[in-house]
Design an enzyme around this catalytic site. Structure first.
Site, mmCIF file in Angstrom:
data_model
loop_
_atom_site.group_PDB
_atom_site.id
_atom_site.type_symbol
_atom_site.label_atom_id
_atom_site.label_comp_id
_atom_site.label_asym_id
_atom_site.label_seq_id
_atom_site.Cartn_x
_atom_site.Cartn_y
_atom_site.Cartn_z
ATOM 1 N N ASP A 93 3.366 -4.068 -17.587
ATOM 2 C CA ASP A 93 3.634 -5.435 -18.030
ATOM 3 C C ASP A 93 2.636 -6.446 -17.454
ATOM 4 O O ASP A 93 2.139 -7.330 -18.150
ATOM 5 C CB ASP A 93 5.069 -5.771 -17.570
ATOM 6 C CG ASP A 93 5.476 -7.163 -17.933
ATOM 7 O OD1 ASP A 93 5.572 -7.435 -19.134
ATOM 8 O OD2 ASP A 93 5.682 -7.985 -17.010
ATOM 9 N N ALA A 123 -0.412 -5.946 -16.373
ATOM 10 C CA ALA A 123 -1.739 -5.728 -16.961
ATOM 11 C C ALA A 123 -1.805 -6.438 -18.315
ATOM 12 O O ALA A 123 -2.754 -7.170 -18.613
ATOM 13 C CB ALA A 123 -2.002 -4.241 -17.119
ATOM 14 N N ASP A 165 -1.372 10.839 -12.800
ATOM 15 C CA ASP A 165 -0.094 10.702 -12.107
ATOM 16 C C ASP A 165 -0.434 10.300 -10.679
ATOM 17 O O ASP A 165 -1.132 11.030 -9.977
ATOM 18 C CB ASP A 165 0.669 12.035 -12.152
ATOM 19 C CG ASP A 165 1.999 11.933 -11.417
ATOM 20 O OD1 ASP A 165 2.203 10.946 -10.685
ATOM 21 O OD2 ASP A 165 2.825 12.848 -11.576
ATOM 22 N N VAL A 166 0.044 9.135 -10.277
ATOM 23 C CA VAL A 166 -0.388 8.605 -8.972
ATOM 24 C C VAL A 166 -0.024 9.518 -7.804
ATOM 25 O O VAL A 166 -0.574 9.387 -6.719
ATOM 26 C CB VAL A 166 0.162 7.175 -8.699
ATOM 27 C CG1 VAL A 166 -0.466 6.164 -9.625
ATOM 28 C CG2 VAL A 166 1.663 7.126 -8.761
ATOM 29 N N LYS A 183 2.243 -8.421 -4.879
ATOM 30 C CA LYS A 183 3.477 -8.441 -4.112
ATOM 31 C C LYS A 183 4.456 -7.468 -4.761
ATOM 32 O O LYS A 183 4.275 -7.157 -5.944
ATOM 33 C CB LYS A 183 4.039 -9.850 -4.059
ATOM 34 C CG LYS A 183 4.761 -10.280 -5.352
ATOM 35 C CD LYS A 183 5.548 -11.542 -5.145
ATOM 36 C CE LYS A 183 6.456 -11.787 -6.319
ATOM 37 N NZ LYS A 183 7.210 -13.000 -6.296
ATOM 38 N N ASP A 218 -1.389 -13.458 -3.915
ATOM 39 C CA ASP A 218 -0.214 -14.328 -3.973
ATOM 40 C C ASP A 218 -0.595 -15.332 -5.047
ATOM 41 O O ASP A 218 -1.430 -16.207 -4.810
ATOM 42 C CB ASP A 218 0.020 -15.028 -2.630
ATOM 43 C CG ASP A 218 1.303 -15.850 -2.658
ATOM 44 O OD1 ASP A 218 1.470 -16.631 -3.617
ATOM 45 O OD2 ASP A 218 2.131 -15.713 -1.743
ATOM 46 N N HIS A 219 -0.042 -15.176 -6.249
ATOM 47 C CA HIS A 219 -0.613 -15.946 -7.364
ATOM 48 C C HIS A 219 -0.439 -17.458 -7.195
ATOM 49 O O HIS A 219 -1.127 -18.228 -7.848
ATOM 50 C CB HIS A 219 -0.095 -15.452 -8.723
ATOM 51 C CG HIS A 219 1.334 -15.761 -8.976
ATOM 52 N ND1 HIS A 219 2.345 -14.956 -8.548
ATOM 53 C CD2 HIS A 219 1.909 -16.793 -9.612
ATOM 54 C CE1 HIS A 219 3.495 -15.492 -8.909
ATOM 55 N NE2 HIS A 219 3.265 -16.603 -9.562
ATOM 56 N N GLU A 247 13.309 -23.101 -10.401
ATOM 57 C CA GLU A 247 13.202 -22.459 -11.718
ATOM 58 C C GLU A 247 14.474 -22.727 -12.501
ATOM 59 O O GLU A 247 15.549 -22.874 -11.910
ATOM 60 C CB GLU A 247 13.101 -20.936 -11.559
ATOM 61 C CG GLU A 247 11.901 -20.434 -10.805
ATOM 62 C CD GLU A 247 11.957 -18.916 -10.680
ATOM 63 O OE1 GLU A 247 11.360 -18.248 -11.516
ATOM 64 O OE2 GLU A 247 12.619 -18.412 -9.753
ATOM 65 N N ASP A 256 11.664 -12.794 -2.418
ATOM 66 C CA ASP A 256 10.910 -12.975 -3.661
ATOM 67 C C ASP A 256 10.045 -14.246 -3.610
ATOM 68 O O ASP A 256 8.973 -14.282 -4.205
ATOM 69 C CB ASP A 256 11.898 -13.062 -4.836
ATOM 70 C CG ASP A 256 11.207 -12.942 -6.185
ATOM 71 O OD1 ASP A 256 10.329 -12.071 -6.317
ATOM 72 O OD2 ASP A 256 11.539 -13.712 -7.102
ATOM 73 N N HIS A 285 5.357 -17.004 -1.282
ATOM 74 C CA HIS A 285 4.870 -18.236 -1.909
ATOM 75 C C HIS A 285 5.196 -19.505 -1.112
ATOM 76 O O HIS A 285 4.350 -20.368 -0.917
ATOM 77 C CB HIS A 285 5.439 -18.388 -3.317
ATOM 78 C CG HIS A 285 5.287 -17.158 -4.155
ATOM 79 N ND1 HIS A 285 4.110 -16.452 -4.217
ATOM 80 C CD2 HIS A 285 6.159 -16.498 -4.963
ATOM 81 C CE1 HIS A 285 4.270 -15.411 -5.038
ATOM 82 N NE2 HIS A 285 5.507 -15.425 -5.496
HETATM 83 P P1 NAD Z 1 5.481 -1.933 -15.065
HETATM 84 O O1 NAD Z 1 6.667 -1.080 -14.740
HETATM 85 O O2 NAD Z 1 5.462 -2.696 -16.325
HETATM 86 O O3 NAD Z 1 4.179 -1.001 -15.085
HETATM 87 C C1 NAD Z 1 3.983 0.019 -14.166
HETATM 88 C C2 NAD Z 1 2.728 0.814 -14.478
HETATM 89 O O4 NAD Z 1 2.698 1.870 -13.527
HETATM 90 C C3 NAD Z 1 2.665 1.448 -15.851
HETATM 91 O O5 NAD Z 1 1.333 1.363 -16.331
HETATM 92 C C4 NAD Z 1 3.005 2.927 -15.579
HETATM 93 O O6 NAD Z 1 2.361 3.835 -16.473
HETATM 94 C C5 NAD Z 1 2.450 3.088 -14.198
HETATM 95 N N1 NAD Z 1 3.114 4.176 -13.475
HETATM 96 C C6 NAD Z 1 4.399 4.307 -13.093
HETATM 97 N N2 NAD Z 1 4.605 5.484 -12.470
HETATM 98 C C7 NAD Z 1 3.425 6.106 -12.449
HETATM 99 C C8 NAD Z 1 2.977 7.376 -11.976
HETATM 100 N N3 NAD Z 1 3.783 8.233 -11.352
HETATM 101 N N4 NAD Z 1 1.671 7.665 -12.133
HETATM 102 C C9 NAD Z 1 0.829 6.825 -12.757
HETATM 103 N N5 NAD Z 1 1.177 5.631 -13.225
HETATM 104 C C10 NAD Z 1 2.467 5.294 -13.088
HETATM 105 O O7 NAD Z 1 5.238 -2.854 -13.779
HETATM 106 P P2 NAD Z 1 4.521 -4.303 -13.729
HETATM 107 O O8 NAD Z 1 5.521 -5.340 -14.075
HETATM 108 O O9 NAD Z 1 3.262 -4.253 -14.487
HETATM 109 O O10 NAD Z 1 4.229 -4.484 -12.178
HETATM 110 C C11 NAD Z 1 3.155 -3.875 -11.507
HETATM 111 C C12 NAD Z 1 3.068 -4.421 -10.098
HETATM 112 O O11 NAD Z 1 2.841 -5.815 -10.130
HETATM 113 C C13 NAD Z 1 4.328 -4.230 -9.261
HETATM 114 O O12 NAD Z 1 3.937 -4.054 -7.915
HETATM 115 C C14 NAD Z 1 5.042 -5.561 -9.401
HETATM 116 O O13 NAD Z 1 5.886 -5.817 -8.308
HETATM 117 C C15 NAD Z 1 3.847 -6.499 -9.414
HETATM 118 N N6 NAD Z 1 4.087 -7.782 -10.051
HETATM 119 C C16 NAD Z 1 4.391 -7.857 -11.381
HETATM 120 C C17 NAD Z 1 4.563 -9.089 -11.973
HETATM 121 C C18 NAD Z 1 4.838 -9.216 -13.453
HETATM 122 O O14 NAD Z 1 4.833 -10.351 -13.918
HETATM 123 N N7 NAD Z 1 5.050 -8.159 -14.193
HETATM 124 C C19 NAD Z 1 4.453 -10.260 -11.203
HETATM 125 C C20 NAD Z 1 4.133 -10.151 -9.838
HETATM 126 C C21 NAD Z 1 3.947 -8.912 -9.285
#
Ligand code: NAD
Length: 488
Positions: free
Chosen positions: A14, A16, A87-88, A150, A179-180, A218, A237, A242
């Site tokens: 999400d 990305a 796979d990580v 984070k 830290d955005h 918020e 959080d 922040h």
């Molecule tokens: P998400 O669940 O949408 O995406 C997770 C990604 O990790 C996916 O691409 C998935 O394929 C990959 N993944 C999961 N398990 C895996 C494995 N075993 N091997 C390889 N890849 C694997 O999560 P997200 O919302 O994109 O969040 C990612 C990070 O960013 C997290 O640390 C989250 O706390 C942080 N974050 C997200 C947001 C946001 O707005 N979404 C905001 C602040 C911080």
């Protein structure tokens, strides 16, 4: 700018989609990406390069702040992207990744400068860092850097543990902790506001400032994040990262030089001077709350414990207000109040600095009333600065009234936080990333509060959705003779 490889873990996730691809695209359009860049997306699923590039394009079309009409640019941009399933937790996959990265480096004739962006769940951070090291991905002839999101730990101990593991694979200077809030233009502007303006610089201390109020409020509730948020709360959080970053940026003192090291050193000094809380005293300075049902912008909304995925018995905090003291000669005696919550009346992030009203008595003797001078810094969703002064109104018999000098930057096309931060990381500028010392000191300050919440030593006040939080948060300031300013 150095040519480089950008390895993105979590490329199908999400974050990305919503932030990272639009940011990279906008940097590309602004010619702020290196001339040669290899971008390698990693995810669990098998995808072809074409499907992945299509996914990137869709993300940009949906989430980018702009989209060029010239599609040849999109083609050129997408051409940098390749995809690899990984796979990580599987060490073999990292060796295959190393081959893949090296092959692209040869193809594009770029040096071994490698950026690793971990946009995956935090429990994977340490394992990935270790695998980067052991597979040889991290043994580059050029530079290597790690960007992480984070949350950085769940408490003081887990944060230290995570940092120790990351440190086995990366040096502190190579780690960019996002830290955005530090990517927001007005937060970055705090430094200029306080230091580049002698009129403010001269007043930036306890001789002139009565108190500082920092609010991030918020209107949304827990949304789809119930599973994550319920074990985390506003304290982890928002406050640990922040809110304390905003406090550091406001309270830091003039650095020797405007450099990443000196600025981060000044921020660290603020945290070192923060008066620690004893677990037994947390309730005197920290208030916690949880929203109950109410109305926001004419819409009825459910209480926290009626949200999908939340237990009815949950005692999680969706609101925290706190009074902090910075025990150094500049801020001695000036309370810093922070407040953050979900399902509040308004959505805004704002810093209000209330100046001492030392000439109040002089005017009172003439039956005239002055208001304290205020410096109001709006961070989100609006970005502006205003200064509230006293002035005589000739249309009202020359009576004293507060007036505001207002500055708003109306520029279009201001880069978003992720654009600024990724750009800085690519150029190796860590000014607006959280240093480990800042993170550790923040956890140190927060830890007694976590324990006091856990042990129920602090009451959990319910507040109606659509309010400014529980009454207790108002009492906190009343005790010191202040009130939350600008609440409607
Ligand atoms: P998400 O669940 O949408 O995406 C997770 C990604 O990790 C996916 O691409 C998935 O394929 C990959 N993944 C999961 N398990 C895996 C494995 N075993 N091997 C390889 N890849 C694997 O999560 P997200 O919302 O994109 O969040 C990612 C990070 O960013 C997290 O640390 C989250 O706390 C942080 N974050 C997200 C947001 C946001 O707005 N979404 C905001 C602040 C911080």
């Amino acid at each position: 700018m150095d040519s480089m490889t950008f390895v993105l873990f979590g490329a199908t996730g999400d974050l990305a989609k919503r932030k990272i691809y639009p940011a990279l695209y906008n940097l590309f359009i602004d010619q702020k990406l290196p001339q040669s860049i290899s971008i390698i997306g990693l995810g669990r699923r098998e995808l072809s390069d074409a499907t992945f590039q299509n996914h990137v394009e869709q993300s940009i079309e949906t989430f980018s702040r702009r989209i060029e009409n010239d599609y040849s640019k999109m083609g050129e941009f997408l051409d940098a992207f390749r995809y690899k399933a990984l796979d990580v937790t599987n060490t073999e996959d990292y060796r295959a990744l190393l081959n893949f990265v090296e092959r692209r480096e040869e193809e594009l004739n770029i040096p071994e400068n490698r950026m690793f962006y971990l946009s995956v769940a935090p429990e994977f951070f340490d394992g990935i860092a270790l695998n980067i090291k052991e597979s040889g991905l991290g043994s580059t002839k050029g530079w290597k850097r790690l960007i992480i999101e984070k949350p950085f730990g769940h408490d003081l101990e887990s944060a230290r543990d995570l940092n120790a593991k990351l440190s086995e694979a990366f040096e502190e200077e190579e780690i960019y902790r996002i830290d955005h809030y530090l990517g927001k233009p007005m937060v970055q502007n705090l430094e200029a506001l306080a230091f580049a303006n002698p009129v403010l610089q001269a007043l930036w201390n306890n001789q002139y400032i009565a108190n500082v109020q920092i609010t991030a409020s918020e209107t949304v509730g827990v949304e789809e994040r119930a599973g994550y948020y319920d074990g985390v709360g506003a304290i982890r959080d928002m406050v640990q990262n922040h809110m304390l970053q905003l406090l550091m940026m406001t309270a830091m003192h003039l650095p020797k030089q405007i450099s990443a090291n000196d600025i981060r050193e000044e921020k660290r000094k603020v945290m070192e001077s923060l008066r620690p809380l004893k677990k037994e005293d947390v309730g005197l300075h920290v208030m916690r709350g949880q929203y109950s049902a109410g109305e926001i912008n004419g819409q009825s909304v459910a209480g926290y414990t009626n949200e999908p995925g939340i237990e009815v018995s949950s005692r999680n905090d969706t609101f925290v207000a706190a009074r902090l003291w910075i025990d150094n000669p500049f801020w001695d005696g000036v309370p810093f109040y922070i407040r953050t919550g979900k399902r509040m009346k308004e959505k805004f992030t704002r810093i209000v600095i209330e100046f001492k009203d030392s000439l109040k008595e002089l005017y009172r003797s003439r039956n005239e009333q002055t208001e304290p001078n205020l410096l109001i810094i709006e961070i989100n969703p609006n970005e502006n600065v205003s200064l509230q002064l006293n002035s005589k109104n000739p249309l009202n018999d020359g009576k004293m009234e507060p007036v505001r000098i207002h500055f708003a930057s109306e520029q279009e096309g201001v880069p978003e936080a992720y654009e600024r931060l990724i750009f800085d990381a690519i150029r190796g500028d860590s000014t607006f990333f959280a240093h480990w010392k800042e993170v550790e000191l923040s956890w140190e300050w927060v830890q007694p509060t976590l324990e006091a919440f856990e042990e129920n030593l602090v009451p959990l006040h319910l507040y109606e959705a659509g309010s400014y939080g529980p009454e207790a948060a108002h009492h906190l300031l009343k005790e010191d003779g202040f009130k939350w300013l600008l609440d409607k």
